[in-house]
Every structure is written in structure tokens, then in C-alpha cells.
Enzyme design. Structure first.
Site, PDB file in Angstrom:
ATOM      1  N   ARG A 148       1.148  -0.946  -5.609  1.00 44.53           N
ATOM      2  CA  ARG A 148       1.855   0.315  -5.849  1.00 44.53           C
ATOM      3  C   ARG A 148       2.529   0.270  -7.212  1.00 44.53           C
ATOM      4  O   ARG A 148       3.491  -0.476  -7.418  1.00 44.53           O
ATOM      5  CB  ARG A 148       2.891   0.569  -4.753  1.00 44.53           C
ATOM      6  CG  ARG A 148       3.685   1.861  -4.989  1.00 44.53           C
ATOM      7  CD  ARG A 148       4.397   2.377  -3.765  1.00 44.53           C
ATOM      8  NE  ARG A 148       5.499   1.548  -3.322  1.00 44.53           N
ATOM      9  CZ  ARG A 148       6.389   1.908  -2.395  1.00 44.53           C
ATOM     10  NH1 ARG A 148       6.286   3.091  -1.804  1.00 44.53           N
ATOM     11  NH2 ARG A 148       7.360   1.084  -2.040  1.00 44.53           N
ATOM     12  N   ASP A 432      15.089  -0.102   0.462  1.00 45.79           N
ATOM     13  CA  ASP A 432      14.598  -0.052  -0.906  1.00 45.79           C
ATOM     14  C   ASP A 432      15.276   1.117  -1.607  1.00 45.79           C
ATOM     15  O   ASP A 432      16.284   1.639  -1.121  1.00 45.79           O
ATOM     16  CB  ASP A 432      13.065  -0.004  -0.965  1.00 45.79           C
ATOM     17  CG  ASP A 432      12.472   1.294  -0.415  1.00 45.79           C
ATOM     18  OD1 ASP A 432      13.228   2.265  -0.181  1.00 45.79           O
ATOM     19  OD2 ASP A 432      11.238   1.336  -0.225  1.00 45.79           O
TER      20      ASP A 432
END
Length: 510
Positions: A148, A432
Site C-alpha cells: 500500500r 493507525d
């Protein structure tokens, strides 16, 4: 040879420079278009499916067939590309490792380059680590790597092209693709990606053009790249089919990026009135009507087009020192994954190796020997714009405890991010960047809408700063605490809402 010399070879940098020459200006134009669309949605309090692309939604088309090593994705583990965590993820028993250079990472230059070096070694099966306590190396059949990159909005100031900072997404993609595409093909895999933070099919078209260009430049066969798009912004939820269509020769699936999706909804309609004000973050579950509409539409859309529907992150993590916390985490993750599997998802995410068996057990029970459940097209699903925007039907309330939790978790996570750790265990949850984004966006929205808490107090800037001061006292000794508190104050209370807190945070790191 240093990691920097291994990764930033003249040839690799030239390849990334070519990507910027070809696509940098379009990236800038699409970011400007985001702001225009957001302003219109704020004015009207509304989004809808695009009339101009109705033919795409009505058309008879499917995405490219999945390569063999991406056909079964029943368990995916996510995490940053730090060396030990990378080895543990690859050895976890998950089918896929989402190698995260985005929200679970921080763009400290050492992390950017070190992550690429770790991926280089992981692709070649040579990644290892020796510590005083343990030797780490690959065992058995490692998970398939899906990388990612950063979202379109982030720059990389450590590389400049034509006098401008590089586009972080093109740096991450370009370096990984340049160094690893051929090696991945040689081992029977391929360059696979998760694409974050997109807001429109035009941004998907840009990614598709990047893939086409990169493959041609390096002599990689067209269609080798496979991309899974995170549907984690509210405008993208209205363009799922169009996004798959633009990427159809390179598409693998869509993922329900639930936490960023909540942040996006708050951000998009933050000044559109009380009907978009959400209760405490922990009260907003995946069974809320607007979240059910979003996930069921995603499964239906994916399977209609032959793409995989990937479930989202259950943030609960085990605590190996506390069996009761671990038991609760396992129960919550099992319930979450059971809902996804029964809804038709082909697999889901976990954030910790100890959760891989739980997720696998649930999906094994539904899939059996089948690699996925693409045949479940969920033709029963009918989702309207009203359903996707029915925030007012969300149960729960805004509470004093919720405000304190938002400030506490926001400050803790920002301090972790500034210190170089983008995946932080906070109160038995793996957090996150989306965590801090939800926290600060919700505080901003509550202040602007004069939300009244369960203790009768109205949320004002003064009240938030009072809670912030108490939080700082509670967290005395935390690294980067003053900077984290100052940044939280800025992004939660400034009159002008910053689109992503990681942009001003990036200015505070070296």
C-alpha cells in the site's frame, strides 16, 4: 552498500522522475477537484450516484481474472514494513500481507527507504533479522505481498523533481515496482497493490495510466499489476463500479476501509448540519444503518463485476499478559469476521498474528475448500443515496467520556506518529492514522455544532482545551507530548479544517 544506495539507484530515481513528468500535473488537478466537490456537498448536504456514468453501471463488463496467488484472500494481515514486523506478518499463516507504507507507517525518510529495502529482501526471500533474543527468518510458505503506497495527497520532500517535492504515492509505487516487478513475476507472483484514499473514478483512471506506463517502461506485460482499492471515502462509495471499471484490466477488488470511511464522512459533511453529527466513535459499529448500506453495496458491486470484496480491520488485539483482555478481543474479532463472511466478503483483515487463526476459522467455515465466494452476487442488495447518508439513524450519543477518549487517543497516536511509529497499540486496540483523524474531526464537528454531552456540558473550544490540558498531565513523560498536544489543538480547533493531519505533522519530522 547502504539501504539508501541499494534503493535510490540512478536508474530507479530516473524511473520515478519519469512517473512525475507524466502524471504529477494530473495529480495536482485531481486534488483541486476534490476541494470543489467537497464544497458543493457541504452546501447541499448531499451526494449522489453520477448521472454521467450511468452507462458504466448498466454495462456488461467484468474485471480481469485474478492471478493464482490472489484467488484466495480469506485472511490478510496488515502492518508496517519494519523488518521484524514484516517477517512476523509473512510467517503469520495469513494468505496476504498488506505491506503498509501508508497509514500504519510514518514517512520519516528512514522508514521510507528502510521499508523499500525490507520489501526488496522479502520479495527475494532473503529477509532476516538477528537480535540478542531471537533469530527471525522466513519459514514455510510466506504470505503474498500486497503493498500500500501513500495516498495522492501526500508529498515526499526528500526527493524533488523540477524544483517540486515528489508525489509520495509515485515514490512508493515507483521504487517498489522498479525493483521488484520482474522478480515477483519470476517467482510466479506479481506486483500487487492496495490503493488508499481515492475520492473518484478519475483518480482510479490516473492510477490505471500509471500502471500502464510503468509496465511499458520496464517491459512488464500489460495487465500484470493487480490493484485492490480501499473504499474509505464517502464520495468513492458512490463510484464503486466506476472505480472498478477504470481499473478493470488491473483490478483485483475493493476493501471496506471502515475507519477512514468514518473520518471521510465526518470531514465531508462537517459543516452541513446536525444530521451528520455522529455519536462517540466507539458507539458507531458496523451494524449502524449507513455502515451496513456501505458494506453490502461493496459486496454486491464487487461480485457483480468479478472482483473480490475484502472486509475491514477489527482493531481489537490480544494482550498476551492479560488472558481476559485476549478472550474479549478474540470474541469481538470472531463476531466481526462472522458478520463479514455471512454477508459475502471473500476475506478480511487482522492486525496481529494471533488473530490469523480466528479469522481463518470463520472464513473456512463459510468457504470450505472454495477460494472465495464470488458466486454470491447479493442481488438482494438495493442501496440508495439516502441509505449511504442516513447518519441520523445511528444509535448512541455524545458523551463526556467519548470526548476525553477522543482527545486521549488522538494525542497518544500523534505522539507515536511523530516518534516514527504509525501502528500503535493503544488501550488494547491497534490504531493507525485513521484513529487520530476520526478523533480530531469529531471534536471539530462537535464544537461547530455545539453538541451537548451526557453530562449537560456543551462542547466548546474552551472545554476541549480543558480536557487537552488534563490529558497532557495524565500523559506526562510521553515522547513528543507537547508537539502532539499542540498539533491536536491545531487540527481539532482551528477555524480552517486541515484535510489530513499528516500534512502538518509531516512538517514536524525530519
Amino acid at each position: 552498500m547502504s539501504e539508501k544506495d541499494r534503493i535510490l539507484t540512478p536508474e530507479a530515481v530516473a524511473f520515478v522522475a519519469g512517473l512525475h513528468r507524466a502524471f504529477g500535473t494530473r495529480r495536482d488537478e485531481l486534488l483541486a477537484a476534490r476541494a470543489t466537490r467537497r464544497a458543493e456537498a457541504a452546501r447541499t448536504g448531499w451526494l449522489d450516484f453520477l448521472p454521467d456514468t450511468e452507462a458504466v453501471r448498466a454495462g456488461d463488463w467484468r474485471v480481469a481474472e485474478a492471478p493464482a496467488d490472489l484467488a484466495d484472500r480469506r485472511v490478510e494481515i496488515t502492518g508496517p514494513t519494519e523488518r521484524k514486523m514484516a517477517i512476523n506478518a509473512l510467517n503469520s499463516g495469513a494468505k496476504v500481507w498488506l505491506a503498509d507504507l501508508e497509514d500504519a507507517n510514518t514517512p520519516h525518510w528512514d522508514n521510507v527507504i528502510g521499508g523499500q529495502a525490507n520489501l526488496y529482501d522479502a520479495v527475494r526471500g532473503t529477509i532476516s533479522l538477528s537480535t540478542p533474543d531471537k533469530e527471525y527468518s522466513l519459514k514455510g510458505e510466506p504470505a503474498v505481498i500486497v503493498m500500500r503506497p501513500r495516498g495522492w495527497h501526500l508529498d515526499e520532500r526528500h526527493l524533488e523533481f523540477e524544483g517540486r517535492p515528489a508525489v509520495g504515492a509515485l515514490v512508493d509505487f515507483g521504487l517498489y515496482f522498479f525493483h521488484n516487478a520482474r522478480a515477483l513475476l519470476d517467482k510466479g507472483s506479481g506486483p500487487y497493490f492496495y490503493l488508499p484514499k481515492m475520492e473518484s473514478h478519475l483518480e482510479a483512471r490516473l492510477w490505471n495510466d500509471v500502471f500502464t506506463h510503468a509496465q511499458a517502461e520496464l517491459g512488464i506485460p500489460y495487465g500484470t499489476v493487480r490493484a485492490t482499492v480501499l473504499i474509505e471515502t464517502i464520495p468513492a462509495a458512490f463510484e464503486m463500479e466506476e472505480i472498478l471499471y477504470e481499473l478493470r484490466d488491473h483490478a483485483s477488488g475493493l476493501n471496506a476501509g471502515r475507519w477512514d470511511y468514518l473520518f471521510s464522512l465526518i470531514k465531508y459533511f462537517r459543516d452541513a448540519g446536525a444530521r451528520f453529527v455522529l455519536p462517540d466513535r466507539n458507539a458507531v459499529t458496523m451494524t449502524a444503518p449507513f455502515m451496513r448500506a456501505y458494506t453490502e453495496l461493496l459486496v454486491h458491486t464487487c461480485h457483480k463485476r468479478g472482483a473480490f470484496a475484502m472486509g475491514g480491520m477489527a482493531a481489537f488485539i490480544p494482550n498476551r499478559r492479560d488472558p481476559e483482555v485476549t478472550a474479549q478481543a478474540l470474541d469481538k474479532v470472531r463476531a466481526d469476521k462472522s458478520r463479514e463472511a455471512s454477508d459475502g466478503f471473500d476475506g478480511s483483515w487482522v492486525a496481529h498474528p494471533d488473530l490469523v487463526p480466528v479469522c481463518r476459522e470463520v472464513f473456512d467455515g463459510v468457504l470450505g475448500d472454495r477460494p472465495n465466494q464470488l458466486e454470491r452476487t447479493r442481488d438482494d442488495v438495493k442501496v440508495s443515496a439516502d441509505d449511504l447518508l442516513d447518519v441520523a439513524a445511528t444509535p448512541g450519543s455524545a458523551t463526556a467520556a467519548g470526548l476525553r477518549a477522543a482527545v486521549d487517543v488522538g494525542v497518544r497516536y500523534i505522539a507515536s506518529w511523530l516518534s516514527g511509529n504509525g501502528a500503535a497499540a493503544i488501550h488494547n486496540l491497534m490504531e493507525d492514522a485513521a484513529t487520530a483523524e476520526i478523533s480530531r474531526a469529531q471534536v471539530w464537528q462537535w464544537v461547530r455544532n455545539s453538541v451537548v454531552l451526557d453530562d449537560g456540558k456543551t462542547v466548546t473550544a474552551e472545554l476541549v482545551r480543558e480536557v487537552l490540558g488534563e490529558t497532557k498531565r495524565d500523559l506526562t513523560g510521553l515522547a513528543r507530548l507537547d508537539q502532539a498536544a499542540e498539533l491536536f489543538d491545531q487540527v481539532a480547533l482551528d477555524e480552517n479544517f486541515v484535510d489530513f493531519l499528516t500534512v502538518p505533522a509531516y512538517e514536524k519530522i525530519t
